[in-house]
Design an enzyme around this catalytic site. Structure first.
Site, PDB file in Angstrom:
ATOM      1  CG  ASP A  85      -3.611  -1.057  -0.528  1.00  0.00           C
ATOM      2  OD1 ASP A  85      -2.369  -1.135  -0.564  1.00  0.00           O
ATOM      3  OD2 ASP A  85      -4.289  -0.381  -1.328  1.00  0.00           O
ATOM      4  CD  GLN A 100      -1.596   4.007  -5.861  1.00  0.00           C
ATOM      5  OE1 GLN A 100      -1.687   2.789  -5.840  1.00  0.00           O
ATOM      6  NE2 GLN A 100      -0.551   4.638  -5.360  1.00  0.00           N
ATOM      7  CE  LYS A 102       1.135   0.253  -5.716  1.00  0.00           C
ATOM      8  NZ  LYS A 102       0.171   0.834  -4.789  1.00  0.00           N
TER       9      LYS A 102
END
Ligand code: L34
Length: 295
Positions: free
Chosen positions: A121, A98, A54
């Site tokens: 997200d 994460q 990422k």
């Protein structure tokens, strides 16, 4: 029939080229540099590799990215304080924590602490609610990537029988919801299967589009699909280690057998995974534009 392989790598590359242009324009016309922070708690090797990818992708697109790695025994309060710090940092438009988090940390507490405006997200309940209502919001990256893959590969979703296997908050629930909406990649008739589903195979055999997001290697076998099905394989299962120390990956679908019956199929690796990362970049650019009152 041998299936057309839908390359997530290729589609992701095309979207990244578009984003690169957008990021350059944001800087030239408005002096805005989109900013992303990734927060990883612990040392799970898979999570480490996804987070590294990422940050690398962000860098390649001209997005400012910060990477924070915390010890596995970090206290929840300290993680929450870090999230608040980034909520208040004007250089940062997107915050990604994460998952999975270590067991002693309450995942909901952390996800709810992220400002909905920086929730790239799309996991905050405000964004989940907006998504279900079909309002403008950050879409969760994996489902968003699946929609883009279907649309850009010309898979007809309108009126199609879609079967989703898996009811996770990250993939199963949101993709099922998005595909029944009136939108590109939507207008489908959706069935969601899970561990308590009776006769999973019978449901799967009716599918025009089958989306597997279970985390069980090669669970979907050739006898479970009809001829001409379009297959989206979300599973990234580590099934061993090569001699050179690289993880050997398998999807949730028995690729070799199922590709002989399907009309198109995503591979693992190189299918949904690269799209997830790319949609995170798209959401970060969107967050920066919203913060700059450009949309
Ligand atoms: N907060 N946590 C948060 N957001 C997310 O969107 C994720 N996810 C899932 C796990 N936790 C998360 C990801 O980023 C899964 N995921 C993810 C991202 C990228 C890839 C796989 C899963 C990926 O790039 N997969 C490569 C193979 C990589 C390898 O070699 O391990 C592929 O080609 O499929």
């Amino acid at each position: 029939m041998t299936a057309k392989i839908i390359s997530g790598t290729e589609v992701a590359k095309a979207i990244r080229e578009e984003l690169k242009v957008e990021v350059a324009e944001l800087m030239e016309k408005h002096g805005i540099i989109p900013g992303l922070v990734t927060i990883l708690v612990g040392e799970d090797p898979a999570s480490q590799s996804y987070v590294a990818a990422k940050n690398k992708t962000a860098h390649a697109l001209g997005i400012h990215s910060e990477q924070v790695t915390l010890a596995a025994d970090t206290r929840e309060a300290d993680l929450l304080a870090l999230v608040v710090k980034y909520n208040n940092d004007s250089k940062i438009h997107g915050i990604l924590v994460q998952l999975p988090l270590p067991k002693h940390i309450n995942e909901a507490n952390v996800l709810y602490a992220i400002s909905p405006d920086k929730d790239v997200d799309g996991f905050h309940p405000v964004n989940v609610g907006k998504m279900v209502l079909g309002e403008q919001c950050f879409l969760p990256c994996t489902p968003h990537g699946i929609l883009e893959l279907l649309v850009r590969s010309g898979v007809q979703t309108s009126g199609a029988e879609v079967v989703v296997i898996g009811r996770s908050n990250i993939v199963g629930k949101p993709i099922a919801n998005l595909m029944l909406q009136k939108r590109p990649g939507g207008n489908a008739t959706v069935t969601l299967c899970h561990t308590r589903t009776k006769d999973m195979a019978a449901h799967c055999r009716r599918a025009d589009i089958l989306i597997a997001a279970v985390g069980v290697p090669k669970m979907v076998t050739a006898d479970m699909v009809k001829d001409g099905v379009a297959i989206i394989d979300v599973g990234v299962n580590r099934i061993g280690m090569s001699e050179s120390g690289k993880a050997i990956l398998a999807g949730d679908v028995d690729f070799e057998a199922v590709k002989e019956k399907a009309s198109c199929i995503t591979p693992v690796p190189g299918g949904v995974g690269p799209m997830t990362i790319t949609m995170l970049m798209k959401n970060t650019v969107q967050a920066a534009k919203i913060a700059g009152k450009l949309i």
